[in-house]
Design an enzyme around this catalytic site. Structure first.
Site, mmCIF file in Angstrom:
data_model
loop_
_atom_site.group_PDB
_atom_site.id
_atom_site.type_symbol
_atom_site.label_atom_id
_atom_site.label_comp_id
_atom_site.label_asym_id
_atom_site.label_seq_id
_atom_site.Cartn_x
_atom_site.Cartn_y
_atom_site.Cartn_z
ATOM 1 N N ASP A 131 50.104 34.563 40.806
ATOM 2 C CA ASP A 131 48.903 34.107 40.097
ATOM 3 C C ASP A 131 48.119 33.108 40.950
ATOM 4 O O ASP A 131 46.882 33.076 40.908
ATOM 5 C CB ASP A 131 49.294 33.445 38.765
ATOM 6 C CG ASP A 131 50.204 34.324 37.930
ATOM 7 O OD1 ASP A 131 49.714 35.003 37.026
ATOM 8 O OD2 ASP A 131 51.423 34.326 38.209
ATOM 9 N N ASP A 171 42.746 32.775 37.991
ATOM 10 C CA ASP A 171 43.360 34.038 37.576
ATOM 11 C C ASP A 171 43.912 33.804 36.173
ATOM 12 O O ASP A 171 44.987 33.237 36.003
ATOM 13 C CB ASP A 171 44.480 34.420 38.546
ATOM 14 C CG ASP A 171 45.117 35.752 38.192
ATOM 15 O OD1 ASP A 171 44.416 36.611 37.639
ATOM 16 O OD2 ASP A 171 46.319 35.928 38.467
ATOM 17 N N GLU A 189 38.387 35.741 37.194
ATOM 18 C CA GLU A 189 38.546 37.194 37.163
ATOM 19 C C GLU A 189 38.132 37.753 35.809
ATOM 20 O O GLU A 189 38.459 37.202 34.761
ATOM 21 C CB GLU A 189 40.001 37.560 37.454
ATOM 22 C CG GLU A 189 40.229 39.035 37.661
ATOM 23 C CD GLU A 189 41.650 39.340 38.083
ATOM 24 O OE1 GLU A 189 41.855 39.646 39.267
ATOM 25 O OE2 GLU A 189 42.555 39.256 37.232
#
Length: 204
Positions: free
Chosen positions: A166, A28, A93
């Site tokens: 996160d 992330d 991501e």
């Protein structure tokens, strides 16, 4: 690496190793805090009950540093992390819409630094949208971070505790990618001695 392997042989000589499980690191990305989650998944058809969480956490850069220095730090930290855990896959991501152009540019630079770090280890990279990750893990494309964490607790037994979201988001990214692969078998090639050159061949 403690993972077991099955060795395939040809005429008594090992030619490849079929790894009975593979590792997937979810990332992330963020210029200040980057979450990571590493899963070990048995080869073949995905069975969530047999997926193991190997490591999860965050990489934090110093906010007072210029952005290029933060990107450099995250690159080095990710390189060392993937060197330690040796994942076969990296799922990261994608940049999402709705952030201002300066933030988007910085996030793009951060993603580039992280992707470059894992590619130095020849790790395969997949990019997933936040909506895809949330839908595959929770069933809802617009689930909240708390809902994602709750789904991970149910599916993997992951307790977030004091870790930032996160980290749980990164685990969700790795799990989502593992589910999208469906059936996957990791094969590690063994370096065999090169055949001798013909007597009339030259190198140079």
């Amino acid at each position: 690496n403690s993972r077991s392997v099955m060795i395939c042989e040809k005429e008594g000589q090992p030619v490849s190793q079929i790894v009975t499980s593979y590792r997937n690191i979810g990332i992330d990305p963020g210029s200040q805090i980057t979450g990571f989650g590493i899963l070990e998944i048995p080869s073949g058809i995905v069975n969530i009950k047999k997926i193991r969480l190997i490591a999860a956490g965050v990489l934090k850069s110093q906010t007072k540093l210029p952005h290029h220095d933060r990107s450099g730090y995250l690159h080095d930290a990710m390189f060392q992390l993937t060197e330690k855990y040796q994942p076969e896959w990296c799922a990261i991501e994608k940049a999402f819409a709705g952030i201002n152009i300066n933030s988007a540019l910085r996030l793009g630079e951060t993603r580039g630094a992280l992707i470059a770090a894992v590619r130095r280890h020849k790790i395969q990279v997949a990019e997933l949208t936040p909506t895809h990750v949330k839908k595959s893990v929770t069933g809802q494309g617009h689930a909240s971070k708390d809902q994602v964490a709750a789904a991970l607790k149910y599916l993997l037994g992951f307790e977030r505790g004091d870790l930032p979201h996160d980290a749980s988001d990164a685990i969700a990214i790795a799990l989502s990618h593992a589910l999208s692969l469906g059936t996957y078998t990791a094969v590690a090639k063994i370096c065999l001695p090169s055949p001798p050159l013909p007597s009339n061949a030259s190198v140079g």
